[in-house]
Motif scaffolding. Sequence first.
Motif, PDB file in Angstrom:
ATOM      1  N   ASP A  32      33.283  42.592  38.078  1.00  0.00           N
ATOM      2  CA  ASP A  32      34.366  41.859  38.717  1.00  0.00           C
ATOM      3  C   ASP A  32      35.570  42.723  39.060  1.00  0.00           C
ATOM      4  O   ASP A  32      36.463  42.284  39.755  1.00  0.00           O
ATOM      5  CB  ASP A  32      34.821  40.716  37.816  1.00  0.00           C
ATOM      6  CG  ASP A  32      33.725  39.670  37.669  1.00  0.00           C
ATOM      7  OD1 ASP A  32      32.900  39.565  38.581  1.00  0.00           O
ATOM      8  OD2 ASP A  32      33.720  38.980  36.644  1.00  0.00           O
ATOM      9  N   LYS A  33      35.635  43.954  38.559  1.00  0.00           N
ATOM     10  CA  LYS A  33      36.834  44.758  38.771  1.00  0.00           C
ATOM     11  C   LYS A  33      36.568  45.919  39.718  1.00  0.00           C
ATOM     12  O   LYS A  33      35.478  46.471  39.744  1.00  0.00           O
ATOM     13  CB  LYS A  33      37.323  45.305  37.429  1.00  0.00           C
ATOM     14  CG  LYS A  33      37.756  44.206  36.494  1.00  0.00           C
ATOM     15  CD  LYS A  33      38.244  44.766  35.203  1.00  0.00           C
ATOM     16  CE  LYS A  33      38.658  43.604  34.304  1.00  0.00           C
ATOM     17  NZ  LYS A  33      38.979  44.017  32.980  1.00  0.00           N
ATOM     18  N   GLY A  34      37.588  46.280  40.477  1.00  0.00           N
ATOM     19  CA  GLY A  34      37.488  47.434  41.361  1.00  0.00           C
ATOM     20  C   GLY A  34      37.331  47.035  42.816  1.00  0.00           C
ATOM     21  O   GLY A  34      37.035  45.900  43.147  1.00  0.00           O
ATOM     22  N   VAL A  35      37.556  48.014  43.670  1.00  0.00           N
ATOM     23  CA  VAL A  35      37.496  47.786  45.112  1.00  0.00           C
ATOM     24  C   VAL A  35      36.050  47.718  45.598  1.00  0.00           C
ATOM     25  O   VAL A  35      35.717  46.912  46.464  1.00  0.00           O
ATOM     26  CB  VAL A  35      38.248  48.919  45.838  1.00  0.00           C
ATOM     27  CG1 VAL A  35      38.064  48.820  47.336  1.00  0.00           C
ATOM     28  CG2 VAL A  35      39.714  48.882  45.473  1.00  0.00           C
ATOM     29  N   LEU A  36      35.189  48.524  45.015  1.00  0.00           N
ATOM     30  CA  LEU A  36      33.803  48.600  45.484  1.00  0.00           C
ATOM     31  C   LEU A  36      33.045  47.282  45.332  1.00  0.00           C
ATOM     32  O   LEU A  36      32.378  46.844  46.281  1.00  0.00           O
ATOM     33  CB  LEU A  36      33.089  49.740  44.756  1.00  0.00           C
ATOM     34  CG  LEU A  36      31.975  50.441  45.480  1.00  0.00           C
ATOM     35  CD1 LEU A  36      32.363  50.860  46.883  1.00  0.00           C
ATOM     36  CD2 LEU A  36      31.514  51.639  44.685  1.00  0.00           C
ATOM     37  N   PRO A  37      33.134  46.583  44.200  1.00  0.00           N
ATOM     38  CA  PRO A  37      32.454  45.275  44.115  1.00  0.00           C
ATOM     39  C   PRO A  37      33.006  44.254  45.101  1.00  0.00           C
ATOM     40  O   PRO A  37      32.240  43.467  45.670  1.00  0.00           O
ATOM     41  CB  PRO A  37      32.704  44.828  42.677  1.00  0.00           C
ATOM     42  CG  PRO A  37      32.975  46.062  41.939  1.00  0.00           C
ATOM     43  CD  PRO A  37      33.652  46.989  42.896  1.00  0.00           C
ATOM     44  N   ILE A  38      34.296  44.295  45.346  1.00  0.00           N
ATOM     45  CA  ILE A  38      34.885  43.354  46.314  1.00  0.00           C
ATOM     46  C   ILE A  38      34.406  43.689  47.725  1.00  0.00           C
ATOM     47  O   ILE A  38      34.049  42.805  48.503  1.00  0.00           O
ATOM     48  CB  ILE A  38      36.421  43.389  46.221  1.00  0.00           C
ATOM     49  CG1 ILE A  38      36.861  42.828  44.874  1.00  0.00           C
ATOM     50  CG2 ILE A  38      37.053  42.592  47.362  1.00  0.00           C
ATOM     51  CD1 ILE A  38      38.322  43.027  44.562  1.00  0.00           C
ATOM     52  N   ALA A  39      34.361  44.973  48.047  1.00  0.00           N
ATOM     53  CA  ALA A  39      33.852  45.383  49.361  1.00  0.00           C
ATOM     54  C   ALA A  39      32.387  45.012  49.515  1.00  0.00           C
ATOM     55  O   ALA A  39      31.962  44.553  50.586  1.00  0.00           O
ATOM     56  CB  ALA A  39      34.042  46.884  49.544  1.00  0.00           C
TER      57      ALA A  39
END
Length: 102
Positions: A69-76
């Motif tokens: 759930d944390k970080g830019v890569l999972p959101i991207a």
Amino acid sequence: MSGQSRRALLLLFAGFSLWALAFVVFYALQALGCAYGWPQHRLILISAYLLAILAMAWLAWATPHWAGDKGVLPIAAKWANRAALAATILILLPVSFASACI
């Protein structure tokens, strides 16, 4: 690079890779059905469309759980997979339900 980051990076490319595979398979089915005059051509195209949508939807909604759930890569990865789902719907839908052979 941690295991979670590697998983998120893989998922970042998974959606559009699956979209490309579905695109090639779908248009190959369309061309083969027209060339050989398959009697269930439309049913095969609709089944392939639904299968692609189900796989893309599963990938789009399961991505945050797999990638963390944390970080830019999972959101991207999450939003790239959702964009790939939208692209699948927009690109394959007209061919599934419109006249198949010219």
